[in-house]
Design an enzyme around this catalytic site. Sequence first.
Site, mmCIF file in Angstrom:
data_model
loop_
_atom_site.group_PDB
_atom_site.id
_atom_site.type_symbol
_atom_site.label_atom_id
_atom_site.label_comp_id
_atom_site.label_asym_id
_atom_site.label_seq_id
_atom_site.Cartn_x
_atom_site.Cartn_y
_atom_site.Cartn_z
ATOM 1 N N HIS A 21 1.017 -1.254 -0.020
ATOM 2 C CA HIS A 21 -0.108 0.046 -0.078
ATOM 3 C C HIS A 21 0.903 1.201 0.181
ATOM 4 C CE1 HIS A 21 -2.970 -2.495 2.182
ATOM 5 N NE2 HIS A 21 -3.652 -2.490 1.042
ATOM 6 N N LYS A 45 -17.071 -7.217 7.321
ATOM 7 C CA LYS A 45 -15.860 -7.750 7.424
ATOM 8 C C LYS A 45 -15.244 -7.789 8.899
ATOM 9 C CE LYS A 45 -13.103 -7.067 3.001
ATOM 10 N NZ LYS A 45 -12.351 -6.211 2.296
ATOM 11 N N ARG A 94 -1.899 -6.465 -8.364
ATOM 12 C CA ARG A 94 -1.071 -7.590 -7.996
ATOM 13 C C ARG A 94 -0.780 -8.469 -9.159
ATOM 14 N NH1 ARG A 94 -2.733 -7.668 -1.914
ATOM 15 N NH2 ARG A 94 -4.429 -7.030 -3.275
ATOM 16 N N SER A 132 -2.875 -7.765 2.834
ATOM 17 C CA SER A 132 -2.944 -7.737 4.452
ATOM 18 C C SER A 132 -3.578 -8.804 5.191
ATOM 19 C CB SER A 132 -4.128 -6.574 4.542
ATOM 20 O OG SER A 132 -3.562 -5.447 4.149
#
Length: 163
Positions: A21, A45, A94, A132
């Site tokens: 990030h 979440k 990614r 993460s």
Amino acid sequence: MSNDTRVAFYPGSFDPITNGHVNIVQRGLKIFDRVIIALAQNADKSALFSLEERQAMIREVFQDQPEVEVVVFTGLMVKAAESAGAPVVLRGLRGVTDFEYEFQLATMNKRLLPELETVFLMTERDNFHVSSKLVREVASLGGDVSGLVPALVDRALKRRFGA
Ligand code: ADP
């Protein structure tokens, strides 16, 4: 603030912020004058760090860079970007899995607010495998994530998992 300030809105969970990030933000600042890191308040979440903790960590990481701001938003991302005065959304990519999801998201966002553009920056080699989620998993099992996150995040993870 002058009208020609270029502002990017960088939304995500940042639970916690990783070097991946940070890299996107720093490179984003080559294109934009300001980057607003926007923490999504996402009820379904289950987060490791609270929004306040995540926000505090991000503030500390960028404490010497007033051009990086942190906000929390609820509801539609496009609305939040619009009210923050950002004409552009910044996202990182990614690999192909990110691409599929990001492509869907960007297409939906374009539908919701056509004037909002999404800009993607590809991850740099060292951050390709950094997420993460993986950082949380490895840290929870006592693995070393010190090269993958800022030092203060590493310390917070060690405290959280009693290492
Ligand atoms: P999300 O809840 O959408 O997964 P994240 O906080 O994980 O939010 O990520 C926010 C944005 O940062 C996404 O665009 C994601 O692709 C990008 N990102 C996360 N990790 C990396 C990384 N290692 N390299 C490049 N981009 C990344």
